[in-house]
Design a protein around this motif. Structure first.
Motif, PDB file in Angstrom:
ATOM      1  N   UNK A  85       0.858  -1.181   0.000  1.00  0.00           N
ATOM      2  CA  UNK A  85       0.000   0.000   0.000  1.00  0.00           C
ATOM      3  C   UNK A  85       0.895   1.232   0.000  1.00  0.00           C
ATOM      4  N   UNK A  86       0.457   2.272  -0.655  1.00  0.00           N
ATOM      5  CA  UNK A  86       1.222   3.515  -0.711  1.00  0.00           C
ATOM      6  C   UNK A  86       0.243   4.678  -0.726  1.00  0.00           C
ATOM      7  N   UNK A  87       0.467   5.654   0.125  1.00  0.00           N
ATOM      8  CA  UNK A  87      -0.434   6.798   0.204  1.00  0.00           C
ATOM      9  C   UNK A  87       0.352   8.030   0.630  1.00  0.00           C
ATOM     10  N   UNK A  88      -0.208   9.176   0.326  1.00  0.00           N
ATOM     11  CA  UNK A  88       0.387  10.439   0.745  1.00  0.00           C
ATOM     12  C   UNK A  88      -0.371  10.938   1.965  1.00  0.00           C
ATOM     13  N   UNK A  89       0.337  11.052   3.092  1.00  0.00           N
ATOM     14  CA  UNK A  89      -0.252  11.619   4.298  1.00  0.00           C
ATOM     15  C   UNK A  89      -0.293  13.136   4.147  1.00  0.00           C
ATOM     16  N   UNK A  90      -1.446  13.759   4.304  1.00  0.00           N
ATOM     17  CA  UNK A  90      -1.494  15.225   4.158  1.00  0.00           C
ATOM     18  C   UNK A  90      -0.651  15.916   5.219  1.00  0.00           C
ATOM     19  N   UNK A  91      -0.137  17.076   4.873  1.00  0.00           N
ATOM     20  CA  UNK A  91       0.590  17.882   5.852  1.00  0.00           C
ATOM     21  C   UNK A  91      -0.384  18.363   6.922  1.00  0.00           C
ATOM     22  N   UNK A  92       0.108  18.629   8.125  1.00  0.00           N
ATOM     23  CA  UNK A  92      -0.779  19.171   9.160  1.00  0.00           C
ATOM     24  C   UNK A  92      -1.234  20.577   8.801  1.00  0.00           C
ATOM     25  N   UNK A  93      -2.269  21.082   9.453  1.00  0.00           N
ATOM     26  CA  UNK A  93      -2.709  22.461   9.180  1.00  0.00           C
ATOM     27  C   UNK A  93      -1.566  23.450   9.363  1.00  0.00           C
ATOM     28  N   UNK A  94      -1.479  24.408   8.461  1.00  0.00           N
ATOM     29  CA  UNK A  94      -0.401  25.389   8.529  1.00  0.00           C
ATOM     30  C   UNK A  94       0.041  25.786   7.136  1.00  0.00           C
ATOM     31  N   UNK A  95       1.095  26.565   7.054  1.00  0.00           N
ATOM     32  CA  UNK A  95       1.527  27.087   5.752  1.00  0.00           C
ATOM     33  C   UNK A  95       2.133  26.051   4.828  1.00  0.00           C
ATOM     34  N   UNK A  96       2.699  24.993   5.374  1.00  0.00           N
ATOM     35  CA  UNK A  96       3.364  23.999   4.528  1.00  0.00           C
ATOM     36  C   UNK A  96       2.336  23.007   3.995  1.00  0.00           C
ATOM     37  N   UNK A  97       2.419  22.717   2.711  1.00  0.00           N
ATOM     38  CA  UNK A  97       1.403  21.891   2.069  1.00  0.00           C
ATOM     39  C   UNK A  97       1.929  20.553   1.557  1.00  0.00           C
TER      40      UNK A  97
END
Length: 221
Positions: A199-211
């Protein structure tokens, strides 16, 4: 320029891990580039008595936490500077072993069977998978876990890429190679090398300026 020099330089730039995390823990596991974010060591699925190898352990913050779970936690890194920093910080952690050298060579030379192999922005990103995956597969016990994380690829830039480690303004950056693929391509590559249930997935960045998120890949031997 050698990879060793590049990673010694990187060691000088990388900040030390905090004394404790947000939960007040002195050891913890972090797959992402953001503090106190994402899953932890449960991704590895190991318990006391297991044998675990980290490829590109750096200053060994994650490895130290794995050792506290009662496993034999071995970390390998090309940079002596990284390993010296790891020894200074975590040298009294029981069950942790640090080795200096190349990940492919170590796996090719060892006879030890492994319950889990992992890499956090480490050797799985900076080594040709056609060289590294076969030797991991050979040493991983049936059902054992291979897991790794790294930055997602830049759209349209797949395969072997140049990665730059900056130095002072009057010096050219050091260049190492990295291997970037989309999640679905990693699943295909792992299947081609005999791994199962990837399995492979992209974990979203936490809330904040970095995306920029974090690519997390997990599979079985």
């Amino acid at each position: 320029m050698t990879d060793t020099k590049a990673w010694d330089t990187y060691s000088q730039q990388k900040p030390e891990r905090r004394p404790t995390n947000a939960a007040g823990e002195t050891t913890w596991f972090n797959w992402t580039q953001y503090p106190d974010h994402g899953p932890g060591a449960e991704v590895l699925g190991v318990g006391p008595g297991a044998s675990v190898l980290e490829l590109g352990c750096g200053k060994a913050g994650n490895l130290a936490h794995v050792a506290t779970l009662g496993v034999r936690a071995v970390g390998i890194d090309m940079s002596l500077a990284q390993l010296k920093a790891a020894e200074a910080r975590w040298g009294d952690v029981d069950g942790m072993v640090l080795r200096h050298g190349d990940a492919v060579q170590l796996l090719a030379d060892t006879a030890e069977d492994l319950d889990a192999v992992y890499s956090v922005f480490g050797a799985l990103w900076f080594t040709d998978p056609d060289d590294l995956l076969p030797v991991i597969r050979k040493r991983l016990r049936p059902g054992g876990v291979l897991a790794f994380s790294q930055r997602p690829p830049v759209e349209g830039c797949y395969g072997c890429q140049a990665s730059y480690i900056n130095r002072s303004e009057d010096e050219d950056p050091l260049v190492v190679k990295r291997w970037d693929y989309e999640p679905e391509r990693w699943v295909e590559i792992l299947a081609e090398h005999g791994f199962a249930a990837a399995s492979a997935r992209v974990l979203p960045a936490p809330p904040g300026p970095r995306k920029v998120g974090t690519l997390l890949v997990r599979t079985h031997g």
